[in-house]
Design an enzyme around this catalytic site. Sequence first.
Site, PDB file in Angstrom:
ATOM      1  N   ALA A  21       4.749 -10.271  11.434  1.00 47.06           N
ATOM      2  CA  ALA A  21       3.866 -11.315  10.979  1.00 47.06           C
ATOM      3  C   ALA A  21       4.154 -12.705  11.563  1.00 47.06           C
ATOM      4  CB  ALA A  21       4.174 -11.211   9.504  1.00 47.06           C
ATOM      5  N   TYR A  66      -8.240 -17.088  15.388  1.00 49.12           N
ATOM      6  CA  TYR A  66      -8.464 -16.396  14.215  1.00 49.12           C
ATOM      7  C   TYR A  66     -10.078 -16.569  13.945  1.00 49.12           C
ATOM      8  CZ  TYR A  66      -8.009 -14.658   9.560  1.00 49.12           C
ATOM      9  OH  TYR A  66      -7.898 -13.802   8.176  1.00 49.12           O
ATOM     10  N   GLU A  99       1.530 -15.179  -1.094  1.00 44.51           N
ATOM     11  CA  GLU A  99       1.275 -14.753  -2.597  1.00 44.51           C
ATOM     12  C   GLU A  99       1.668 -13.482  -2.696  1.00 44.51           C
ATOM     13  OE1 GLU A  99      -2.096 -17.626  -4.412  1.00 44.51           O
ATOM     14  OE2 GLU A  99      -2.672 -16.638  -2.756  1.00 44.51           O
ATOM     15  N   PHE A 100       1.155 -12.730  -1.821  1.00 51.29           N
ATOM     16  CA  PHE A 100       1.071 -11.009  -2.027  1.00 51.29           C
ATOM     17  C   PHE A 100       1.852 -10.343  -1.112  1.00 51.29           C
ATOM     18  CE2 PHE A 100      -2.675 -13.044  -3.758  1.00 51.29           C
ATOM     19  CZ  PHE A 100      -2.560 -13.077  -5.124  1.00 51.29           C
ATOM     20  N   GLY A 148      11.174   3.796   9.510  1.00 48.29           N
ATOM     21  CA  GLY A 148      11.915   3.970   8.289  1.00 48.29           C
ATOM     22  C   GLY A 148      11.490   2.757   7.579  1.00 48.29           C
TER      23      GLY A 148
HETATM   24  C1  LIG Z   1      -6.021 -12.850   2.955  1.00 53.68           C
HETATM   25  C2  LIG Z   1      -5.091 -12.295   4.113  1.00 53.68           C
HETATM   26  C3  LIG Z   1      -4.248 -13.344   4.824  1.00 53.68           C
HETATM   27  C4  LIG Z   1      -3.770 -12.904   5.489  1.00 53.68           C
HETATM   28  N1  LIG Z   1      -2.748 -13.835   6.330  1.00 53.68           N
HETATM   29  C5  LIG Z   1      -1.767 -13.355   7.424  1.00 53.68           C
HETATM   30  C6  LIG Z   1      -1.311 -14.272   8.092  1.00 53.68           C
HETATM   31  O1  LIG Z   1      -1.281 -15.380   7.889  1.00 53.68           O
HETATM   32  N2  LIG Z   1      -0.324 -13.877   9.021  1.00 53.68           N
HETATM   33  C7  LIG Z   1       0.248 -12.839   9.077  1.00 53.68           C
HETATM   34  O2  LIG Z   1       1.050 -12.157   9.842  1.00 53.68           O
HETATM   35  N3  LIG Z   1      -0.455 -11.602   8.651  1.00 53.68           N
HETATM   36  C8  LIG Z   1      -1.387 -12.032   7.729  1.00 53.68           C
HETATM   37  N4  LIG Z   1      -2.200 -11.133   7.065  1.00 53.68           N
HETATM   38  C9  LIG Z   1      -2.034  -9.803   7.084  1.00 53.68           C
HETATM   39  C10 LIG Z   1      -0.841  -9.208   6.243  1.00 53.68           C
HETATM   40  O3  LIG Z   1      -0.435  -9.912   4.903  1.00 53.68           O
HETATM   41  C11 LIG Z   1       0.548  -9.133   6.783  1.00 53.68           C
HETATM   42  O4  LIG Z   1       0.223  -8.086   7.756  1.00 53.68           O
HETATM   43  C12 LIG Z   1       1.666  -8.741   5.691  1.00 53.68           C
HETATM   44  O5  LIG Z   1       2.920  -8.688   6.602  1.00 53.68           O
HETATM   45  C13 LIG Z   1       1.681  -7.281   5.235  1.00 53.68           C
HETATM   46  O6  LIG Z   1       2.914  -7.234   4.426  1.00 53.68           O
HETATM   47  P1  LIG Z   1       2.738  -6.372   2.903  1.00 53.68           P
HETATM   48  O7  LIG Z   1       3.968  -6.431   2.424  1.00 53.68           O
HETATM   49  O8  LIG Z   1       1.382  -6.589   2.351  1.00 53.68           O
HETATM   50  O9  LIG Z   1       2.606  -4.920   3.775  1.00 53.68           O
HETATM   51  P2  LIG Z   1       1.953  -3.642   3.605  1.00 53.68           P
HETATM   52  O10 LIG Z   1       0.500  -4.073   3.940  1.00 53.68           O
HETATM   53  O11 LIG Z   1       2.128  -3.118   2.315  1.00 53.68           O
HETATM   54  O12 LIG Z   1       2.496  -2.928   4.885  1.00 53.68           O
HETATM   55  C14 LIG Z   1       2.114  -3.257   6.153  1.00 53.68           C
HETATM   56  C15 LIG Z   1       2.765  -2.139   6.954  1.00 53.68           C
HETATM   57  O13 LIG Z   1       4.303  -2.189   6.701  1.00 53.68           O
HETATM   58  C16 LIG Z   1       4.837  -1.235   6.494  1.00 53.68           C
HETATM   59  N5  LIG Z   1       5.873  -1.517   5.519  1.00 53.68           N
HETATM   60  C17 LIG Z   1       5.770  -2.324   4.283  1.00 53.68           C
HETATM   61  N6  LIG Z   1       7.067  -2.714   3.805  1.00 53.68           N
HETATM   62  C18 LIG Z   1       7.962  -1.826   4.497  1.00 53.68           C
HETATM   63  C19 LIG Z   1       9.210  -1.612   4.400  1.00 53.68           C
HETATM   64  N7  LIG Z   1       9.919  -2.149   3.266  1.00 53.68           N
HETATM   65  N8  LIG Z   1       9.842  -0.951   5.266  1.00 53.68           N
HETATM   66  C20 LIG Z   1       9.116  -0.331   6.589  1.00 53.68           C
HETATM   67  N9  LIG Z   1       7.586  -0.604   6.729  1.00 53.68           N
HETATM   68  C21 LIG Z   1       7.191  -1.348   5.678  1.00 53.68           C
HETATM   69  C22 LIG Z   1       3.717  -0.341   5.816  1.00 53.68           C
HETATM   70  O14 LIG Z   1       4.199   0.890   5.823  1.00 53.68           O
HETATM   71  C23 LIG Z   1       2.596  -0.502   6.778  1.00 53.68           C
HETATM   72  O15 LIG Z   1       2.389   0.282   7.850  1.00 53.68           O
HETATM   73  C24 LIG Z   1      -3.082 -11.567   5.834  1.00 53.68           C
HETATM   74  C25 LIG Z   1      -3.851 -10.511   5.210  1.00 53.68           C
HETATM   75  C26 LIG Z   1      -4.811 -11.139   4.255  1.00 53.68           C
HETATM   76  C27 LIG Z   1      -5.597 -10.039   3.318  1.00 53.68           C
END
Ligand SMILES: Cc1cc2nc3c(=O)[nH]c(=O)nc-3n(C[C@H](O)[C@H](O)[C@H](O)COP(=O)(O)OP(=O)(O)OC[C@H]3O[C@@H](n4cnc5c(N)ncnc54)[C@H](O)[C@@H]3O)c2cc1C
Length: 609
Positions: free
Chosen positions: A254, A513, A242-243, A308
Amino acid sequence: MPTIQKSYAPNARIVPTSKADDPSEAENPYGWGFKDTEFQALDNGNIVLTGNRYNISGIEMPRLLGWMGGQLAMPLRWNDVAEVRPVLPSAPREAAGFLKSLSGVLAPDQIATDPETRLRGGHGHTGEEIYHLFFNRIARVPDMVVFPQDHEQVVAIVRAAAEHGVCLIPYGGGTNVTSALACPENEERPICSVNMQRMNRISWIDPVNRTAEIQAGAMGRKIMAELAEHGFTMGHEPDSVEFSTLGGWIATHASGMKKNRYGNIEDIVLDMTVVTPDGTLSHHSVVPRESIGTDVRKWIFGSEGMLGIVTSAVVKLFPRPGVQRYGSIIFPGFEKGAAFLYDVALSGLVPASVRLLDNTQFHFGQALKPAAVGLAKVKSAVEKFVLERVKGFHLDRLAVVTLVYEGTAAEVAMQERNCATLAKRHGGMQAGPENGERGYSLTFGIAYIRDLVFRHHMMAESFETSVPWSAVVELFARVKARAHKEHAARGLPGKPFITGRVTQIYATGVCCYFYMGFYAKGVEHAAETYLEIERAVRAEILACGGSLSHHHGIGKIRDVFLKDIQSPAALTWLKKTKVALDPKNIFGAQNLGLSADALARAANGEGRV
Ligand SMILES: Cc1cc2nc3c(=O)[nH]c(=O)nc-3n(C[C@H](O)[C@H](O)[C@H](O)COP(=O)(O)OP(=O)(O)OC[C@H]3O[C@@H](n4cnc5c(N)ncnc54)[C@H](O)[C@@H]3O)c2cc1C
């Protein structure tokens, strides 16, 4: 069905109209998720999830706090609540030259220096970060946040940062759980968070070649909804879908819950555009596969914002499944469930999602149910009787598998039959599609529980790993035993909460997990204590043959283990690559062990044989 010729016509592409943000989807600035959704304790002791977004929203849960307290062997009382008091940051460091050079590029509303926006830019969702946000303070946050709207603006931001000595941290959805967005306290330069969320459009959909170009700041829920309107999905559904954003998924490497059918992020992304200190990485065509020497785009997977900024990516599309069905199967114990998963993985007929929940997670799911009354009460008593007395399952030992089947009617039917046959072989009992759907969807609502339990004096967080099949059962036992040992060694109150599930399966092994927590009232430095225990458990995981991470990544909380999993030469490559590609360390978040010190040593030739 589109004709082949059409695939050569550029006008076969669809350019979806961009939709305005829905104000009802505002996010909670000081916790997980949507603003209208949180777990609240009612005066009668019941817990309710506010709003109406999830399958457990609006339902009074009479057992949740009591059950959780029982797990911790400490009472969690509805009215014993710690006050959440986020502390806003002090004045930002000056970056006048940087901001001035951007004034002709960004509109005033694309630059923020207010404390609330800066605070949100300074953390992800690591338990430690949220604990500090709630009860202490986040030590350092960005001095400013910029909101680029297109690729050229990102180029200008990176150029200005190089010229004016500013450190950049790309920000997607802020959902990472590795402290990857945490601002290094030892960074002397001003820090600018580059929030990508205004770059959230699907630029085009190519229905013939089944691809789409999507801007990197698009969140999963928007991508899913807009592609669905055109009959497609990209199939990537992390629990944070979602977020979290496309750019974040790439940068963290991911994995989605339906990876069995659609693949992990690296399988889905065909191409990407990345702004680096050396210019833009881009590619002349999008093709199914290439042999072009070392493909530098692959370096961006897992780069955690250190090389980057991804501005867009081309992803594979899949037709929305004609049929989606759920299933659930109860097994006499975790080992039997794991044996079933193994057979499914090797059978070639693998459902989109297959998860195995241990006994504690089964009971956790039960504690999230409303009080049974009337017929429901009778039904649940009958079910319990059948389960225990007729089928011979023990409630304190059984494990549950939830399944999501997606595909054509024929594919789904085959997978269901296959799972039914294999389940019987391991003593499994069908528990119905409703339980399967409830179990799968519960994950999205459960994400909000952390904020509730933190308020009720519990410190908790999740962690994950991947292991070969031969180590799965041993890993679960050792992780749990180690958590208990570390908890006892620190004289922490009560018992630790530790439970796990297998979330993804491969032919060669699985992703596991875990949730771990402890009662934290009166515990000094609870967040740091948690991290210490998690590190001890991680050492146990590595000793068991597990990975440092399957999908969360490294960030700043797992870099201490990099030396245990990579050879010195591999680490030297990483550091030297960073020094060569980003000599001014513009992307200075210090993730992946790339601290300023480590980079200085690498620049001086450390590691050369
Ligand atoms: C409730 C919960 C459930 C989750 N479930 C999963 C899951 O099922 N699978 C999974 O893989 N992860 C999961 N996560 C972890 C998280 O959602 C992932 O790591 C996700 O990919 C992060 O994406 P974000 O857009 O929020 O990145 P952010 O948290 O904003 O950033 C993460 C990293 O990526 C970098 N970044 C972000 N955007 C860019 C960009 N455009 N270019 C370059 N670098 C960038 C940031 O600098 C940072 O280093 C979960 C987290 C939570 C809290």
